[in-house]
Write a protein that holds these residues in place. Structure first.
Motif, PDB file in Angstrom:
ATOM      1  N   GLU A  30      42.725 -51.387  -2.919  1.00 54.18           N
ATOM      2  CA  GLU A  30      42.132 -50.409  -2.005  1.00 54.18           C
ATOM      3  C   GLU A  30      42.527 -50.698  -0.564  1.00 54.18           C
ATOM      4  O   GLU A  30      42.820 -49.786   0.208  1.00 54.18           O
ATOM      5  CB  GLU A  30      40.607 -50.391  -2.145  1.00 54.18           C
ATOM      6  N   GLU A  31      42.541 -51.977  -0.194  1.00 50.03           N
ATOM      7  CA  GLU A  31      42.944 -52.348   1.158  1.00 50.03           C
ATOM      8  C   GLU A  31      44.407 -51.961   1.409  1.00 50.03           C
ATOM      9  O   GLU A  31      44.749 -51.420   2.453  1.00 50.03           O
ATOM     10  CB  GLU A  31      42.744 -53.847   1.407  1.00 50.03           C
ATOM     11  N   THR A  33      46.258 -49.659  -0.183  1.00 48.72           N
ATOM     12  CA  THR A  33      46.466 -48.207  -0.140  1.00 48.72           C
ATOM     13  C   THR A  33      45.830 -47.578   1.091  1.00 48.72           C
ATOM     14  O   THR A  33      46.296 -46.545   1.562  1.00 48.72           O
ATOM     15  CB  THR A  33      45.945 -47.520  -1.425  1.00 48.72           C
ATOM     16  N   SER A  34      44.798 -48.211   1.636  1.00 46.63           N
ATOM     17  CA  SER A  34      44.204 -47.718   2.881  1.00 46.63           C
ATOM     18  C   SER A  34      45.190 -47.816   4.044  1.00 46.63           C
ATOM     19  O   SER A  34      45.097 -47.066   5.014  1.00 46.63           O
ATOM     20  CB  SER A  34      42.943 -48.510   3.235  1.00 46.63           C
ATOM     21  N   LEU A  35      46.128 -48.732   3.916  1.00 45.67           N
ATOM     22  CA  LEU A  35      47.153 -48.905   4.942  1.00 45.67           C
ATOM     23  C   LEU A  35      48.361 -47.982   4.701  1.00 45.67           C
ATOM     24  O   LEU A  35      49.350 -48.050   5.415  1.00 45.67           O
ATOM     25  CB  LEU A  35      47.635 -50.362   4.972  1.00 45.67           C
ATOM     26  N   GLY A  36      48.244 -47.133   3.666  1.00 46.53           N
ATOM     27  CA  GLY A  36      49.330 -46.205   3.360  1.00 46.53           C
ATOM     28  C   GLY A  36      50.456 -46.839   2.565  1.00 46.53           C
ATOM     29  O   GLY A  36      51.545 -46.282   2.451  1.00 46.53           O
ATOM     30  N   THR A  38      51.848 -48.990  -1.089  1.00 46.09           N
ATOM     31  CA  THR A  38      51.643 -48.953  -2.536  1.00 46.09           C
ATOM     32  C   THR A  38      51.482 -50.373  -3.049  1.00 46.09           C
ATOM     33  O   THR A  38      52.022 -51.320  -2.464  1.00 46.09           O
ATOM     34  CB  THR A  38      52.816 -48.268  -3.267  1.00 46.09           C
ATOM     35  N   ASN A  83      43.195 -56.600  12.191  1.00 47.60           N
ATOM     36  CA  ASN A  83      42.691 -55.623  11.228  1.00 47.60           C
ATOM     37  C   ASN A  83      41.327 -56.112  10.730  1.00 47.60           C
ATOM     38  O   ASN A  83      41.257 -57.020   9.902  1.00 47.60           O
ATOM     39  CB  ASN A  83      43.675 -55.461  10.067  1.00 47.60           C
ATOM     40  N   SER A  85      39.058 -54.796   8.797  1.00 48.57           N
ATOM     41  CA  SER A  85      38.790 -54.614   7.373  1.00 48.57           C
ATOM     42  C   SER A  85      39.426 -55.725   6.542  1.00 48.57           C
ATOM     43  O   SER A  85      38.768 -56.335   5.690  1.00 48.57           O
ATOM     44  CB  SER A  85      39.300 -53.245   6.909  1.00 48.57           C
ATOM     45  N   TYR A  89      37.618 -58.713   4.466  1.00 50.61           N
ATOM     46  CA  TYR A  89      37.974 -58.885   3.058  1.00 50.61           C
ATOM     47  C   TYR A  89      38.374 -60.344   2.804  1.00 50.61           C
ATOM     48  O   TYR A  89      37.880 -60.977   1.865  1.00 50.61           O
ATOM     49  CB  TYR A  89      39.120 -57.940   2.682  1.00 50.61           C
TER      50      TYR A  89
END
Length: 114
Positions: A30-31, A33-36, A38, A83, A85, A89
């Motif tokens: 999730e982290e 993909t949140s950064l765009g 894969t 960052n 987030s 994490y």
């Protein structure tokens, strides 16, 4: 691979650890993909060798947990102040892994050990 009196609670604990590892992987995904980006679908290093004794299995788990702490600390160093987030994490994962190390350490102690 676990036999003896404590088989059921130990197997249950190991399954809980495996489930938590999957949850950690999902959070990491999730982290990413949140950064765009894969996520890799590759499988990481598989740990686990046949050990004749439970203590040896637990020692291997301890090594694995400590390696995880090192990796999360590296991540924290890379994202700290950059960052929030990912920083949070990494901190949470470091805390979780340290708790796992403490738990395994307690499991490896013998009665009367301090």
């Amino acid at each position: 691979m676990v036999f003896g009196h404590a088989r059921i609670p130990i197997i249950s604990w190991m399954r809980d650890q495996a489930s938590e590892s999957l949850m950690h992987a999902a959070l990491a995904g999730e982290e990413v993909t949140s950064l765009g980006k894969t996520v890799s679908l590759g499988i990481g290093e598989l740990v686990g060798t046949h050990h004749p004794a439970l203590d040896e299995m637990m020692q291997e788990m301890l090594i694995h947990e400590r390696k995880g702490i090192q990796l999360y600390e590296t991540l924290l160093g890379l994202v700290e102040g950059r960052n929030v987030s990912l920083e949070e994490y990494a901190r949470q994962m470091i805390r979780n892994e340290n708790l796992h190390v403490a738990e395994i350490d307690k499991m490896l102690r013998r009665r009367g050990d301090a």
